[in-house]
Enzyme design. Structure first.
Site, mmCIF file in Angstrom:
data_model
loop_
_atom_site.group_PDB
_atom_site.id
_atom_site.type_symbol
_atom_site.label_atom_id
_atom_site.label_comp_id
_atom_site.label_asym_id
_atom_site.label_seq_id
_atom_site.Cartn_x
_atom_site.Cartn_y
_atom_site.Cartn_z
ATOM 1 N N GLU A 1 0.823 -1.195 0.000
ATOM 2 C CA GLU A 1 0.000 0.000 0.000
ATOM 3 C C GLU A 1 0.859 1.248 0.000
ATOM 4 O O GLU A 1 2.006 1.224 0.444
ATOM 5 C CB GLU A 1 -0.934 -0.009 1.231
ATOM 6 N N CYS B 1 3.567 8.283 1.651
ATOM 7 C CA CYS B 1 4.142 7.238 2.501
ATOM 8 C C CYS B 1 4.376 6.012 1.611
ATOM 9 O O CYS B 1 3.435 5.423 1.091
ATOM 10 C CB CYS B 1 3.158 6.950 3.630
ATOM 11 N N CYS C 1 7.484 -7.693 5.952
ATOM 12 C CA CYS C 1 8.734 -7.285 6.609
ATOM 13 C C CYS C 1 9.333 -8.506 7.278
ATOM 14 O O CYS C 1 8.611 -9.303 7.874
ATOM 15 C CB CYS C 1 8.426 -6.203 7.651
ATOM 16 N N CYS D 1 8.347 -6.644 14.795
ATOM 17 C CA CYS D 1 8.113 -5.799 15.962
ATOM 18 C C CYS D 1 6.751 -6.182 16.536
ATOM 19 O O CYS D 1 5.783 -6.355 15.787
ATOM 20 C CB CYS D 1 8.153 -4.325 15.558
ATOM 21 N N CYS E 1 3.514 -4.211 15.606
ATOM 22 C CA CYS E 1 3.326 -3.806 14.205
ATOM 23 C C CYS E 1 2.582 -4.880 13.412
ATOM 24 O O CYS E 1 2.977 -6.040 13.416
ATOM 25 C CB CYS E 1 4.674 -3.522 13.558
ATOM 26 N N GLY F 1 7.543 -2.548 5.354
ATOM 27 C CA GLY F 1 8.910 -3.021 5.186
ATOM 28 C C GLY F 1 9.974 -2.215 5.910
ATOM 29 O O GLY F 1 9.717 -1.102 6.379
ATOM 30 N N GLU F 2 11.147 -2.800 5.998
ATOM 31 C CA GLU F 2 12.304 -2.135 6.618
ATOM 32 C C GLU F 2 13.215 -1.660 5.476
ATOM 33 O O GLU F 2 13.908 -2.474 4.849
ATOM 34 C CB GLU F 2 13.020 -3.133 7.547
ATOM 35 N N SER G 1 12.637 5.890 7.410
ATOM 36 C CA SER G 1 12.427 5.414 8.778
ATOM 37 C C SER G 1 12.982 4.014 8.933
ATOM 38 O O SER G 1 12.682 3.124 8.138
ATOM 39 C CB SER G 1 10.920 5.420 9.091
ATOM 40 N N SER H 1 12.940 4.389 14.688
ATOM 41 C CA SER H 1 11.844 3.870 15.508
ATOM 42 C C SER H 1 12.424 3.403 16.833
ATOM 43 O O SER H 1 12.869 2.275 16.947
ATOM 44 C CB SER H 1 11.166 2.711 14.780
ATOM 45 N N LEU H 2 12.421 4.283 17.820
ATOM 46 C CA LEU H 2 13.067 3.958 19.093
ATOM 47 C C LEU H 2 12.109 3.184 20.011
ATOM 48 O O LEU H 2 12.400 2.068 20.425
ATOM 49 C CB LEU H 2 13.556 5.255 19.753
ATOM 50 N N HIS H 3 11.022 3.794 20.377
ATOM 51 C CA HIS H 3 9.905 3.156 21.087
ATOM 52 C C HIS H 3 10.183 2.703 22.515
ATOM 53 O O HIS H 3 9.243 2.350 23.235
ATOM 54 C CB HIS H 3 9.350 1.959 20.305
ATOM 55 N N ASN I 1 -1.781 2.328 16.878
ATOM 56 C CA ASN I 1 -2.940 1.911 16.074
ATOM 57 C C ASN I 1 -3.219 0.442 16.347
ATOM 58 O O ASN I 1 -2.433 -0.409 15.949
ATOM 59 C CB ASN I 1 -2.632 2.046 14.581
ATOM 60 N N CYS J 1 -0.299 4.168 7.793
ATOM 61 C CA CYS J 1 1.097 4.122 7.422
ATOM 62 C C CYS J 1 1.917 3.565 8.578
ATOM 63 O O CYS J 1 1.817 4.034 9.692
ATOM 64 C CB CYS J 1 1.540 5.546 7.120
HETATM 65 N N1 SAH Z 1 10.202 -0.499 9.146
HETATM 66 C C1 SAH Z 1 10.431 0.875 9.349
HETATM 67 C C2 SAH Z 1 9.476 1.781 8.595
HETATM 68 C C3 SAH Z 1 8.031 1.380 8.513
HETATM 69 S S1 SAH Z 1 7.126 1.465 9.976
HETATM 70 C C4 SAH Z 1 10.428 1.188 10.813
HETATM 71 O O1 SAH Z 1 10.078 0.335 11.616
HETATM 72 O O2 SAH Z 1 10.821 2.300 11.160
HETATM 73 C C5 SAH Z 1 6.803 3.206 10.211
HETATM 74 C C6 SAH Z 1 6.547 3.589 11.675
HETATM 75 O O3 SAH Z 1 5.274 3.092 12.141
HETATM 76 C C7 SAH Z 1 7.589 2.993 12.616
HETATM 77 O O4 SAH Z 1 8.002 3.961 13.548
HETATM 78 C C8 SAH Z 1 6.822 1.887 13.282
HETATM 79 O O5 SAH Z 1 7.401 1.530 14.501
HETATM 80 C C9 SAH Z 1 5.449 2.498 13.414
HETATM 81 N N2 SAH Z 1 4.383 1.534 13.665
HETATM 82 C C10 SAH Z 1 4.321 0.256 13.297
HETATM 83 N N3 SAH Z 1 3.176 -0.318 13.745
HETATM 84 C C11 SAH Z 1 2.494 0.632 14.402
HETATM 85 C C12 SAH Z 1 1.242 0.666 15.094
HETATM 86 N N4 SAH Z 1 0.471 -0.389 15.155
HETATM 87 N N5 SAH Z 1 0.860 1.820 15.662
HETATM 88 C C13 SAH Z 1 1.645 2.916 15.571
HETATM 89 N N6 SAH Z 1 2.823 2.946 14.938
HETATM 90 C C14 SAH Z 1 3.259 1.824 14.370
HETATM 91 FE FE1 SF4 Z 2 9.018 -4.114 10.081
HETATM 92 FE FE2 SF4 Z 2 8.987 -1.512 10.796
HETATM 93 FE FE3 SF4 Z 2 6.871 -3.130 11.290
HETATM 94 FE FE4 SF4 Z 2 9.128 -3.447 12.664
HETATM 95 S S1 SF4 Z 2 7.779 -1.621 12.702
HETATM 96 S S2 SF4 Z 2 7.884 -5.100 11.745
HETATM 97 S S3 SF4 Z 2 10.670 -2.998 11.108
HETATM 98 S S4 SF4 Z 2 7.624 -2.525 9.298
#
Ligand code: SAH
Ligand code: SF4
Length: 429
Positions: A130, A143, A150, A154, A157, A230-231, A262, A284-286, A361, A404
């Site tokens: 998408e 985006c 991926c 995570c 995600c 994807g990463e 990202s 993406s620190l989190h 989300n 996104c």
């Molecule tokens: N793979 C890369 C880029 C795609 S994800 C990465 O992880 O950075 C883009 C952003 O959305 C990242 O910061 C990811 O951690 C965040 N993300 C993924 N799933 C999410 C969710 N369910 N709610 C909010 N943010 C989310």
């Molecule tokens: Fe892949 Fe980014 Fe989702 Fe982690 S947050 S599973 S690296 S798309």
């Protein structure tokens, strides 16, 4: 023109530590698309159909202009190119972008396209990704996805739960930008006539963004975020090649300052991104502790927080005007305490940084919940008071499930209930 395989760590995958499924292969169609080729690759394509060496540079310039400034969708549109050459190109190549199988437009102007890409075997389930367009008052952000699914997983995600994984080619990545401009009527028109499709967009961003000589003028797609599926740093070469095409000043001309990549923290490729792409970086620190980050972003077991932040400190060109964005998803009672906020500020000391708080989300089957709004505000205030910009991402495109960063393609066959549960947000600064 075959996509390079991603730099996956097989041993880690085998140990079930960091990565899961192996990558599927990209099999190019019999008649490949010229979209996404570098100038050198374009010259090779011309050589393959017998264009004499002395003419190639000029022909490449012409085709580049037609493709990336005018948005030509067929060779017949390239009126400055000789008829013979157009026919020869048409016999061997296309200008195809990824196939759009569904388009949705939100009441807030957010648009989401579901794209179908060729799979490895005839008759297998198609690969889908998408791509989301988010118009705002001062910009229009696209985006873009870098992989089908991926390999990382995570825990918060949704994309990470998808089984099928394939690297996108540079052409498929550039193709997302091309088709967004096609759909939005966002190509440069020499005639100066207004484009009808463009006038249908609810809230077009206004300031000019095309900084190159070829791409000048106002643009609906002014910013790119590699934050779709994807990463991107696990598909490094294709992402790099694609972004260099997108940033080329004589073509699509989106400046590298308006392109943000990202990553979940692929440390060795952060330096490469700085040296070989030079775009803006989002990380993406989190989490502020390794034990928690290991759980949320399993790649942390390979590249822990200290190493990640070292790589960030060394990212070239950092200044107050050119900061790294740290993304921080707000997970209720997991990473959202005010002690976490204070630790976050301490951790990032010395790095020119923005902190982007993302309301979680939810998706079906997830064990996480989004933090309460009050808590998000307090967290944001703590970070802000320490001197960091701390925007909370605004929900966009809720009514079309544009999410996104947590996109999962329809090929996974979601139930209606799941789709409803996926009602979520596209994110932007
Ligand atoms: N793979 C890369 C880029 C795609 S994800 C990465 O992880 O950075 C883009 C952003 O959305 C990242 O910061 C990811 O951690 C965040 N993300 C993924 N799933 C999410 C969710 N369910 N709610 C909010 N943010 C989310
Ligand atoms: Fe892949 Fe980014 Fe989702 Fe982690 S947050 S599973 S690296 S798309």
């Amino acid at each position: 023109m075959t996509a390079p395989l991603a730099t996956t760590d097989i041993s880690a995958a085998a140990a079930g530590l960091v990565e899961k499924t192996p990558l599927e292969r990209y099999v190019p169609p019999a008649k490949p698309s010229l979209v996404g080729l570098s100038r050198a690759e374009l010259a090779e394509a011309l050589a393959s159909i017998g264009v004499p060496a002395a003419q190639r540079k000029m022909r490449v310039q012409q085709i580049w202009h037609w493709l990336y400034v005018r948005g030509a969708e067929s060779f017949s549109a390239m009126t400055s190119v000789s008829k013979e050459l157009r026919a020869a190109l048409d016999a061997r190549f296309t200008l195809a972008r990824p196939e759009v199988v569904a388009e949705q437009t939100s009441v807030d102007g957010t648009r989401k396209w579901l794209l179908r890409l060729p799979g490895e075997h005839a008759g297998e389930r198609p690969h889908e990704v998408e791509c989301v367009y988010i118009p705002e008052a001062d910009r229009g952000t696209l985006c873009v996805s870098s992989q089908v699914g991926c390999t990382l997983a995570c825990s918060f995600c949704h994309t990470g739960t998808q089984r099928l994984v394939r690297n996108l080619t540079a052409g498929e990545i550039v193709g997302q930008v091309m088709l967004a401009r096609d759909r939005l009527g966002d190509w440069h028109r020499k005639s100066g006539l207004p484009d009808l499709r463009a006038s249908e967009i609810p809230s077009p961003p206004s300031p000019a963004s095309g900084e190159g000589k070829g791409g000048g003028g106002e643009r609906l797609v002014s910013n790119i975020v590699m934050m779709g599926m994807g990463e991107p740093l696990y598909n490094f070469e294709a992402v790099r090649d694609a972004l260099l095409v997108v940033a080329d000043g004589e073509g699509i001309a989106i400046s590298k300052r308006r392109i943000t990549l990202s990553t979940s923290g692929v440390v060795p490729n952060i330096a490469r991104a700085g040296a070989e792409i030079g775009c803006m970086l989002a990380v993406s620190l989190h989490a502020v502790r390794d034990d928690l980050r290991n759980e949320l972003v399993p790649l942390n077991r390979k590249y822990p927080i200290a190493e990640l932040l070292d790589a960030c400190r060394r990212y070239p060109g950092l200044s107050n005007a050119r900061r790294i964005t740290f993304e921080y998803v707000m997970l209720k009672d997991v990473n959202d305490s005010l002690a976490d906020a204070k630790a976050l500020v301490k951790l990032l000391k010395g790095i020119p940084a923005k902190i982007n708080l993302i309301p979680f989300n939810p998706w079906p089957g997830t064990r996480y919940e989004c933090s309460d709004w009050d808590r998000i505000e307090q967290f944001s205030e703590t970070v802000f008071n320490a001197g960091y910009a701390s925007p909370v991402r605004t929900p966009r495109g809720r009514d079309i499930l544009a999410a996104c960063g947590q996109l999962k393609s329809a090929s996974e066959k979601l139930t209606a209930r799941e789709r409803l549960a996926l009602r979520a947000m596209a994110m932007t600064d």
